[in-house]
Design a protein around this motif. Structure first.
Motif, mmCIF file in Angstrom:
data_model
loop_
_atom_site.group_PDB
_atom_site.id
_atom_site.type_symbol
_atom_site.label_atom_id
_atom_site.label_comp_id
_atom_site.label_asym_id
_atom_site.label_seq_id
_atom_site.Cartn_x
_atom_site.Cartn_y
_atom_site.Cartn_z
ATOM 1 N N ALA A 564 3.008 11.429 -7.434
ATOM 2 C CA ALA A 564 2.536 11.132 -6.085
ATOM 3 C C ALA A 564 1.391 10.128 -6.118
ATOM 4 C CB ALA A 564 2.101 12.416 -5.382
ATOM 5 N N LEU A 565 0.501 10.261 -7.097
ATOM 6 C CA LEU A 565 -0.602 9.316 -7.229
ATOM 7 C C LEU A 565 -0.076 7.920 -7.542
ATOM 8 C CD1 LEU A 565 -3.660 8.881 -7.317
ATOM 9 C CD2 LEU A 565 -3.590 9.474 -9.753
ATOM 10 N N LEU A 566 0.921 7.829 -8.417
ATOM 11 C CA LEU A 566 1.521 6.523 -8.734
ATOM 12 C C LEU A 566 2.192 5.918 -7.509
ATOM 13 C CD1 LEU A 566 3.163 7.028 -12.246
ATOM 14 C CD2 LEU A 566 1.080 5.774 -11.685
ATOM 15 N N VAL A 567 2.930 6.725 -6.779
ATOM 16 C CA VAL A 567 3.610 6.227 -5.583
ATOM 17 C C VAL A 567 2.600 5.689 -4.577
ATOM 18 C CG1 VAL A 567 4.988 6.918 -3.580
ATOM 19 C CG2 VAL A 567 5.644 7.677 -5.859
ATOM 20 N N GLY A 568 1.559 6.483 -4.311
ATOM 21 C CA GLY A 568 0.557 6.046 -3.355
ATOM 22 C C GLY A 568 -0.166 4.787 -3.799
ATOM 23 N N ALA A 569 -0.483 4.674 -5.089
ATOM 24 C CA ALA A 569 -1.199 3.501 -5.583
ATOM 25 C C ALA A 569 -0.345 2.243 -5.460
ATOM 26 C CB ALA A 569 -1.613 3.726 -7.039
ATOM 27 N N GLU A 570 0.908 2.315 -5.838
ATOM 28 C CA GLU A 570 1.761 1.119 -5.767
ATOM 29 C C GLU A 570 1.999 0.692 -4.325
ATOM 30 O OE1 GLU A 570 5.900 -0.638 -7.656
ATOM 31 O OE2 GLU A 570 5.682 1.523 -7.377
ATOM 32 N N LEU A 571 2.281 1.639 -3.447
ATOM 33 C CA LEU A 571 2.530 1.278 -2.055
ATOM 34 C C LEU A 571 1.252 0.776 -1.385
ATOM 35 C CD1 LEU A 571 4.938 4.148 -0.965
ATOM 36 C CD2 LEU A 571 5.496 1.793 -1.603
ATOM 37 N N PHE A 572 0.098 1.288 -1.801
ATOM 38 C CA PHE A 572 -1.169 0.768 -1.265
ATOM 39 C C PHE A 572 -1.345 -0.694 -1.661
ATOM 40 C CE2 PHE A 572 -5.642 -0.162 -2.213
ATOM 41 C CZ PHE A 572 -6.186 -0.052 -0.944
ATOM 42 N N LEU A 573 -1.085 -1.015 -2.923
ATOM 43 C CA LEU A 573 -1.217 -2.401 -3.373
ATOM 44 C C LEU A 573 -0.208 -3.314 -2.696
ATOM 45 C CD1 LEU A 573 -1.741 -1.856 -7.217
ATOM 46 C CD2 LEU A 573 -3.464 -2.489 -5.522
ATOM 47 N N ALA A 574 0.989 -2.798 -2.437
ATOM 48 C CA ALA A 574 2.054 -3.636 -1.885
ATOM 49 C C ALA A 574 1.912 -3.842 -0.384
ATOM 50 C CB ALA A 574 3.418 -3.017 -2.203
ATOM 51 N N HIS A 575 1.505 -2.810 0.351
ATOM 52 C CA HIS A 575 1.615 -2.870 1.805
ATOM 53 C C HIS A 575 0.289 -2.968 2.541
ATOM 54 C CE1 HIS A 575 5.726 -0.764 1.199
ATOM 55 N NE2 HIS A 575 5.854 -2.076 1.206
ATOM 56 N N ARG A 576 -0.818 -2.703 1.882
ATOM 57 C CA ARG A 576 -2.074 -2.865 2.608
ATOM 58 C C ARG A 576 -2.301 -4.304 3.054
ATOM 59 N NH1 ARG A 576 -7.454 -4.044 2.316
ATOM 60 N NH2 ARG A 576 -8.844 -2.660 3.473
ATOM 61 N N PRO A 577 -1.995 -5.331 2.239
ATOM 62 C CA PRO A 577 -2.209 -6.706 2.723
ATOM 63 C C PRO A 577 -1.280 -7.121 3.848
ATOM 64 C CG PRO A 577 -2.071 -6.625 0.312
ATOM 65 C CD PRO A 577 -1.597 -5.305 0.813
ATOM 66 N N VAL A 578 -0.252 -6.340 4.140
ATOM 67 C CA VAL A 578 0.701 -6.721 5.181
ATOM 68 C C VAL A 578 0.050 -6.669 6.552
ATOM 69 C CG1 VAL A 578 2.859 -6.057 6.299
ATOM 70 C CG2 VAL A 578 2.679 -6.009 3.822
ATOM 71 N N ASN A 579 -0.890 -5.754 6.761
ATOM 72 C CA ASN A 579 -1.527 -5.553 8.069
ATOM 73 C C ASN A 579 -3.034 -5.770 7.948
ATOM 74 O OD1 ASN A 579 0.913 -4.437 9.599
ATOM 75 N ND2 ASN A 579 0.797 -3.021 7.871
ATOM 76 N N PRO A 580 -3.469 -7.016 7.753
ATOM 77 C CA PRO A 580 -4.912 -7.254 7.586
ATOM 78 C C PRO A 580 -5.654 -7.099 8.905
ATOM 79 C CG PRO A 580 -3.734 -9.338 7.638
ATOM 80 C CD PRO A 580 -2.679 -8.250 7.667
ATOM 81 N N ALA A 581 -6.850 -6.564 8.825
ATOM 82 C CA ALA A 581 -7.699 -6.424 10.003
ATOM 83 C C ALA A 581 -8.467 -7.723 10.239
ATOM 84 C CB ALA A 581 -8.672 -5.261 9.819
ATOM 85 N N ALA A 582 -8.744 -7.999 11.513
ATOM 86 C CA ALA A 582 -9.408 -9.242 11.897
ATOM 87 C C ALA A 582 -10.743 -8.924 12.569
ATOM 88 C CB ALA A 582 -8.514 -10.040 12.846
ATOM 89 N N PRO A 583 -11.684 -9.867 12.544
ATOM 90 C CA PRO A 583 -12.973 -9.645 13.223
ATOM 91 C C PRO A 583 -12.780 -9.466 14.728
ATOM 92 C CG PRO A 583 -13.104 -11.508 11.710
ATOM 93 C CD PRO A 583 -11.654 -11.134 11.805
#
Length: 843
Positions: A564-583
């Protein structure tokens, strides 16, 4: 560095506080009436939400692709964001967010969100699915400022998906660790995170909840279980994306058929008919808990579905009534044409070589999503776009565990209920994704597209949980960790090493080479880590219970949480940049040209309209500022109205742009009084300069007519008499107009409002027939009876009226059903999920 003010701090923390409150309420409700959500699991989900959306929930930034505003005037001078925005998310700026603001304005005005007066000549709002007017998850955003709502709604969608995916897997028989890993794979997987801002995400979030509610109702059958199923189905019907709703409902119906079949077989065996020699009637036969002797679960499930349809009729019936009027309907009925023949440019992020790429590449992208580039970086050479084609990625460890489910299932060690159905679903989805136009043309390409990543992602999560549960139990066959596991790891490693040279850009082999190779290396790292963990846990499970254990220091129960830790880490690296927050400062700023327009125009639906020439202030953006734009961007836009704007219409994908030809009668009747142009560009014909700035120019059209006017009774072609002198009043929601004539007279009423089905005209309180202008423009018009003193225009579509009666009937039937429930249909199959008997399921 100065400390932030209390007001800024409160505004920054408000989205996080709302999500935290929702998490607490969900846990309390589940623990009180349904299956509990452990604190440690909820803490893991909360950590994931903070890591992915912390800037939007607690940092005062906005989860909107505001960097995309810089592409066109009047926003070209805005500073770039860091990181840069995702260019494929333009729909969120120019479609989803403006529609949500229109719903908010109607609700704040105390009216039903029936009509949007600021998009085009007006268009139905409740009938527009992407407005999500009655969607519960979207409605939670109404508690926050409009700019902060997208971040909170995104986190709520992810939280609901995580929580109910976990409960669904627990109800299927998975332990805490496998269920957690599967929930992370689905909740942070490709489909939900890539489409997080779109209505598609509502379907992904609510599908596990509907399946869980169905299982719980069939297993235990108490009235609160059926109430939960009804609520989940109703929320699913209001998700806002018809295609994925159809897929989700098909999955719910399929599970209901499986449960009904298992119950029927058990009753058949209990009666002695069909019993074969040697068949045991153990309680686990055909799924646990389906042997109760209460009311029929099939009948109760049908009743829940009917109630859900009745409750959602106020939105579904207007949609069905309005759909034949839309651009989406006309395009679906028309023969397909290429972008070149239709004059439409390619969509942002669209494939650069879609005609040369086989559909089967979607299967490759389910394991290596960046194999064919990425639309986020403006270089993509896959089938359609990276959101649609790579949405099936759920993590390398998830894919490895899911592939091991087939040999594990064949070994006849099946720890999860309905694992065979999940295998069949995954196989069907993979086949349809690889051959979307196959089966002799029976499967159309547009219907079975990358949206099938939704059921595929859920099936992969279930199969991964089955493998993890299998690898932590005693008696595991030795060939699974020693033979099957190395074979699958080797096959996946060779696949990842092959994709880099096999799928280079056809014209530029070096395109995104660093991204593609870097991600292959990351996939191989996670593949190696997951393979090693499964090997250690599987080897320990093989010898579990023996006097001599090969790996005495390894406990199989540790493997699933580590995976579960591996799954969460890989998906965090892959998908967090997809929805960047803006000022927050970039949220649709007031540029000089827009400030000039705001001062020149009065507020309200009856204010004159604006438009723009070319790629200036793209359609729907003006609605964010409270301005009415004669252009409209939506697949549900009225087809007749869009056609009436031509031939001066050019297209960018599905976005209509007006050319310089704005000196026609239809533009006068629409009340277009102001035109924005690019900086330094000349004013179009029929307009004069009013403002010239570095961001944009503003021109004034002199021939604009009021939105309500009275044509001369003797000659309908002469100049119109303005009704602004006749005390015109418009409701803030735009669905009601009224005007008082100075003298008792008749004549012809003409408007600049789109004549959608549902408009009614009252002349002195008496219903009067509506007509269209003599030139065929799809705008409201009517011949007033002689002696008319007051006219009222009221938008009340027949579908909404009938739907309101249906919803009232549904509420009444639901109340009767809750007071006199049909009785339990079975015993609780997983008492270990309750607080009283938590020790009966191994954690």
């Amino acid at each position: 560095m100065p400390l932030p003010s209390a007001a800024w701090l409160a505004a920054a923390l408000a989205p996080g506080a709302l999500v935290a409150l929702a998490a607490v309420l969900i846990r309390l409700a589940l623990g009180r009436w349904y299956d509990p959500l452990p604190r440690r699991v909820l803490a893991a989900f909360g950590l994931g939400l903070v890591l992915c959306f912390g800037e939007a929930l607690l940092g005062g930034r906005l989860l909107l692709p505001l960097d995309g505003l810089r592409g066109e005037p009047p926003f070209e001078a805005l500073p770039a964001t860091e990181p840069h925005g995702n260019q494929i998310q333009g729909d969120l700026l120019y479609l989803v967010h403006p529609l949500g603001l229109e719903v908010r304005r109607a609700v704040v005005a105390g009216a039903w969100p029936l009509w949007s007066p600021r998009l085009g000549a007006g268009m139905p709002l409740l009938a527009e699915p992407q407005a999500q007017a009655l969607q519960p998850l979207a409605a939670a955003g109404l508690l926050l400022p409009p700019e902060a709502a997208p971040g909170a709604v995104a986190a709520l969608r992810t939280l609901v998906a995580l929580a109910f995916s976990y409960l669904l897997l627990r109800r299927l028989g998975a332990g805490v660790g496998p269920a957690l890993a599967a929930a992370l794979a689905f909740g942070f997987g490709g489909f939900l995170q890539l489409w997080l801002g779109w209505p598609l995400a509502n379907t992904a979030a609510l599908l596990p909840a509907a399946l869980y509610a169905l299982l719980l109702a069939a297993d235990r059958g108490e009235r609160r279980d059926w109430a939960l199923l009804t609520g989940c189905l109703a929320a699913l019907l209001l998700a806002g994306h018809p295609e994925t709703i159809a897929y989700a409902l098909a999955l719910v119906a399929g599970l209901a058929l499986v449960l009904w079949h298992q119950r029927w077989r058990r009753r058949l065996l209990l009666s002695g008919r069909g019993r074969r020699p040697g068949v045991s009637l153990s309680p686990r036969f055909g799924g646990r808990g389906t042997e109760g002797e209460g009311g029929s679960p099939a009948l109760a499930a049908a009743a829940a579905a009917v109630l859900a349809l009745l409750l959602t009729a106020p939105a579904l019936l207007p949609f069905a009534e309005y759909l034949p009027e839309t651009v989406r309907w006309s395009r679906a009925r028309a023969a397909p044409a290429s972008a070149e023949s239709s004059g439409q440019a390619a969509e942002p992020g669209r494939s650069e070589a879609s005609g040369e790429v086989p559909p089967a590449t979607r299967l490759v992208q389910a394991s290596a999503p960046n194999a064919l580039g990425n639309s986020r970086f403006a270089r993509y050479w896959g089938l359609r776009n990276s959101n649609e084609d790579a949405a099936g990625f759920a993590g390398t460890a998830t894919l490895l565990a899911a592939l091991l489910a087939l040999p594990g299932w064949l070994s006849r060690r099946r720890p999860l209920r309905h694992e065979g159905a999940a295998l069949a679903l995954a196989g069907a989805c993979l086949t349809l994704l690889a051959l979307p136009g196959g089966f002799g043309g029976w499967v159309p390409e547009q219907a079975f597209s990358g949206r099938l990543a939704l059921p595929l992602g859920l099936a992969l999560a279930v199969l991964a949980a089955a493998t993890l549960e299998r690898f932590r139990r005693a008696g595991l066959p030795a060939w699974l960790p020693w033979a099957a596991l190395p074979s699958v790891v080797l096959a996946l490693a060779l696949l990842h090493l092959w994709v880099v040279p096999a799928f280079v850009h056809p014209g530029d082999p070096a395109a995104l080479d660093v991204l593609r190779r870097g991600w292959v290396h990351w996939h191989l790292r996670f593949l190696g880590g997951a393979g090693l963990l499964l090997f250690l846990g599987g080897t320990a499970a093989v010898s579990l219970g023996r006097r001599r254990r090969l790996l005495a220091f390894v406990r199989p129960a540790w493997v699933a949480p580590a995976i579960a830790l591996l799954v969460g880490a890989e998906l965090f690296l892959a998908h967090r940049p997809v929805n960047p927050a803006a000022p927050a400062a970039l949220y649709f700023p007031a540029t000089p040209s827009l400030t000039f327009l705001g001062g020149a125009l009065a507020e309200g639906p009856d204010a004159p309209r604006i438009t723009a020439v070319g790629r200036v202030l793209l359609p729907n953006a003006a609605a964010v500022y409270g301005l009415s734009d004669a252009r409209v961007f939506s697949p549900m836009a009225p087809a007749a109205y869009v056609a009436a704007l031509g031939p001066g219409v050019a297209w960018i994908g599905e976005i209509p742009l007006l050319t310089g030809d704005l000196d026609r009668g239809v533009h006068d009747r629409l009340g277009i009084a102001w035109v924005l142009t690019a900086p330094g560009a000349p004013c179009p014909a029929g307009s004069v300069p009013a403002y010239a700035g570095a961001d944009a120019g503003v021109c004034r059209r002199l021939g604009a007519l009021p939105l309500l006017r009275l044509a001369a009774p003797d000659d309908r072609a002469v100049a119109a008499q303005p009704m602004a002198e006749l005390e015109v009043a418009a409701d803030p929601s735009g669905d009601r107009w009224s005007a008082r004539l100075p003298d008792a007279q008749g004549g012809r009423l003409e408007t600049g409002v789109y004549a959608a089905p549902g408009w009614r005209l009252l002349a002195d309180g008496r219903t009067t027939l509506l007509a269209r202008p003599a030139d065929g423009t799809p705008l409201l018009a009517a011949d007033l009876p002689p002696g008319t003193r007051r006219v009222d225009l009221l938008y009340r579509p027949a579908g909404f009226i009938a739907g309101s009666f249906a919803a009232a009937l549904g509420l009444a039937l639901g109340a009767v059903w809750l007071i006199r429930p049909p009785g339990p249909t079975g015993s609780d199959p997983a008492p270990g999920l309750t607080a009283r008997c938590g020790s009966r399921l191994k954690g």
